[in-house]
Motif scaffolding. Sequence first.
Motif, PDB file in Angstrom:
ATOM      1  N   UNK A 256       0.721  -1.371   0.154  1.00  0.00           N
ATOM      2  CA  UNK A 256       0.046  -0.039   0.170  1.00  0.00           C
ATOM      3  C   UNK A 256       0.879   1.279   0.005  1.00  0.00           C
ATOM      4  N   UNK A 257       0.273   2.305  -0.495  1.00  0.00           N
ATOM      5  CA  UNK A 257       0.833   3.604  -0.420  1.00  0.00           C
ATOM      6  C   UNK A 257      -0.292   4.593  -0.004  1.00  0.00           C
ATOM      7  N   UNK A 258       0.323   5.702   0.510  1.00  0.00           N
ATOM      8  CA  UNK A 258      -0.589   6.734   0.969  1.00  0.00           C
ATOM      9  C   UNK A 258      -0.438   8.089   0.215  1.00  0.00           C
ATOM     10  N   UNK A 259      -1.367   8.571  -0.555  1.00  0.00           N
ATOM     11  CA  UNK A 259      -1.020   9.876  -1.285  1.00  0.00           C
ATOM     12  C   UNK A 259      -1.991  11.218  -1.054  1.00  0.00           C
ATOM     13  N   UNK A 260      -1.483  11.961  -0.778  1.00  0.00           N
ATOM     14  CA  UNK A 260      -2.219  13.284   0.035  1.00  0.00           C
ATOM     15  C   UNK A 260      -2.515  13.873  -1.433  1.00  0.00           C
ATOM     16  N   UNK A 261      -4.030  14.180  -1.597  1.00  0.00           N
ATOM     17  CA  UNK A 261      -4.404  14.805  -2.752  1.00  0.00           C
ATOM     18  C   UNK A 261      -5.047  16.054  -2.360  1.00  0.00           C
ATOM     19  N   UNK A 262      -5.508  17.021  -3.385  1.00  0.00           N
ATOM     20  CA  UNK A 262      -6.201  18.187  -2.958  1.00  0.00           C
ATOM     21  C   UNK A 262      -7.574  17.964  -2.774  1.00  0.00           C
ATOM     22  N   UNK A 263      -8.275  16.818  -3.285  1.00  0.00           N
ATOM     23  CA  UNK A 263      -9.467  16.597  -2.959  1.00  0.00           C
ATOM     24  C   UNK A 263      -9.750  15.221  -3.413  1.00  0.00           C
ATOM     25  N   UNK A 264     -11.207  14.845  -2.930  1.00  0.00           N
ATOM     26  CA  UNK A 264     -11.264  13.353  -3.391  1.00  0.00           C
ATOM     27  C   UNK A 264     -11.660  13.205  -5.078  1.00  0.00           C
ATOM     28  N   UNK A 265     -11.774  14.517  -5.755  1.00  0.00           N
ATOM     29  CA  UNK A 265     -11.998  14.504  -7.077  1.00  0.00           C
ATOM     30  C   UNK A 265     -10.543  14.147  -7.731  1.00  0.00           C
ATOM     31  N   UNK A 266      -9.557  14.231  -7.174  1.00  0.00           N
ATOM     32  CA  UNK A 266      -8.209  13.766  -7.762  1.00  0.00           C
ATOM     33  C   UNK A 266      -8.220  12.408  -8.180  1.00  0.00           C
ATOM     34  N   UNK A 267      -9.174  11.431  -7.329  1.00  0.00           N
ATOM     35  CA  UNK A 267      -9.078  10.204  -7.516  1.00  0.00           C
ATOM     36  C   UNK A 267      -8.654   9.558  -8.714  1.00  0.00           C
ATOM     37  N   UNK A 268      -9.493   9.808  -9.878  1.00  0.00           N
ATOM     38  CA  UNK A 268      -9.254   9.241 -11.218  1.00  0.00           C
ATOM     39  C   UNK A 268      -8.126   9.450 -11.822  1.00  0.00           C
ATOM     40  N   UNK A 269      -7.693  11.028 -11.561  1.00  0.00           N
ATOM     41  CA  UNK A 269      -6.195  10.994 -12.072  1.00  0.00           C
ATOM     42  C   UNK A 269      -4.956  10.527 -11.468  1.00  0.00           C
ATOM     43  N   UNK A 270      -5.256  10.134 -10.180  1.00  0.00           N
ATOM     44  CA  UNK A 270      -4.212   9.456  -9.290  1.00  0.00           C
ATOM     45  C   UNK A 270      -4.641   7.859  -9.818  1.00  0.00           C
ATOM     46  N   UNK A 271      -5.648   7.435  -9.782  1.00  0.00           N
ATOM     47  CA  UNK A 271      -5.561   6.149 -10.120  1.00  0.00           C
ATOM     48  C   UNK A 271      -4.875   6.038 -11.440  1.00  0.00           C
ATOM     49  N   UNK A 272      -5.277   6.696 -12.414  1.00  0.00           N
ATOM     50  CA  UNK A 272      -4.732   6.482 -13.783  1.00  0.00           C
ATOM     51  C   UNK A 272      -3.248   6.464 -13.685  1.00  0.00           C
TER      52      UNK A 272
END
Length: 581
Positions: free
Chosen positions: A53-69
């Motif tokens: 596992x990794x933990x990634x800080x993002x600006x909001x939940x909306x970043x999920x798709x981009x991070x996932x890709x």
Amino acid sequence: MNTLMRRAQQLQHWRTYCIKQCAVAATGNETAAKGKPSYEQFIDSRHQQAERSIVVQVSSEKSYNELYNYCSRFGHIVSAHHYTVQHEDELHYLLLEYANASDASAAIDSSAHSGELSGSTSVPVRSSFLWFRAAAAAAAGGRRSQAKLSAASAQHKTLPLTTVAGTQSWAPAQLQLLLRGAKSIEEQLQLLYEHTRLNDLGVRMRFLAALQVQRAIAGMFPGARAQPFGSSVNGFGKMGCDLDLILRFDGGATAAATGNERELSRLVYHTKENLSNGRSQTQRQMECIGDLLHLFLPGVCHVRRILQARVPIIKYHHEHLDLEVDLSMSNLTGFYMSELLYMFGELDPRVRPLTFSIRRWAQSCGLTNPSPGRWISNFSLSCLVIYFLQQLRQPILPAISALVKAAAATDIRVTEDGINCTFARDMERVAFGSRNTSSLSELLLQFFEFYSQFDFHNRAISLNEARALSKPDHSAMYIVNPLEPLLNVSKNVSLEECERLRIEVRNAAWILESEVENSTLTEQERHEQSWGLLNLFKHPEKAVIRPNMFFKPRMVEVSDLFEKAQHSNGASSTPSINYKN
Ligand code: GTP
Ligand code: MG
């Protein structure tokens, strides 16, 4: 509002689940231990999960798709979880689990250090805690990664994101709403357990914190193991509970005592001599580990060293996980005691919900307190519940001596200070089955009635023998330490606190009896007023801070210790684990 709607949906789901659980509990037909992972299997699988596992800080939940890709280029992502941490602003994090540890490693190895990017002077430490910068910034970061960046734009089918409304405990108002919506006290008990117990994400986060410490020293100690124990892993933990962690240089916590090729080797490591005083040795090593955590590990803050306690500990806060950690390096008995609690919890589905409600009740009437002192601890309360379940005419739990008798050679565990923690790990060997069909609410009432009659003055409680013994000394409350029978788990409890417990259990029995008798409320009335467990948890909104009714808490031993710790470390500190027995 969204959160409340989500809670309402969860509630519906749990209603169905709870009804099933109650049926299992009532028939007693299911051997809970069957087909379930052993404690060691559970611990190992969670360690492995953390490595993937990794933990990634993002600006909001909306970043999920981009991070996932972006992150899918390193390997197959098998689960994704979103949580927030309340800092000055709300910080958003995504925990991604890969199919393989090597995928997570590849993601970590590809990461840049903020110092490289901004020219600042941050310490370049490798860890699973990352942040996701904007694509434009990354593109400007270097032409050489161009090929990789275009690969990142390939679209992957995104996995559904598990959004967890929180990893901290529920606000009293939310809990009120939840419990009012139940149909019976029985259902309230199940709901309380299901909604306040440590959730899957909470467990994942705790094992990530452990892995971070383990990896930090892996270069020098490749066999090191940072092992979570206590309520984080024994199944009795609630949301937001502290992480108890034991760090062993040799990974001894789970290594079975089997024959070893190394014993035959003619090559022997050159090593440093240990100090003759084991305790001073541990204290000095812990000072050094405390510095390492403080200076180098991302997310670790407010490091405090409590090295004069019976079990020396380092406390710290992890800001990316919103977690309080107590790290120790000695005393493995806490780890094995957690295993016993885990096994008891697995044995019968009523054990954990019952313990949860009793812990919650004790917290609400100020019998327990987050800081150690002369009041009963959560661990002692759990022992009271276990003993109650052992001594019933139709016992729900076996005596620990039955587990000891059924132990096989592979169950032998002896700590380095010679404490024997051998007991059967496989409940099938113990061949214990309960014919007790009491419901949870019946057991709760019986618990209060039992302890309002119990002769704390003359009797000691033995979980090993599942009976009361003559009290060997004048402690107000005596619970024989199951793994070190010459010690008293509840030695810290004062006479006033023991008396207060007796008064409160009597009150609770009285309240619960009247609640059972008054169970004729209409559905609307149940939604509009406090009833059932809510009347038992008298002051949930003041649960943590309610002062002792009889006297102002004075933590003599603890403040003593606190001062000494400050003196020796020059750090401000609040003591925590200090098994006073
Ligand atoms: P909370 O932290 O209050 O949620 O509960 P906890 O069960 O984690 O208790 P605590 O942090 O105080 O202790 C951690 C673990 O250490 C417990 O679960 C026990 O397994 C063990 N432990 C605590 N007190 C004692 C003790 O007096 N003797 C022994 N042998 N083990 C103890
Ligand atoms: Mg704990």
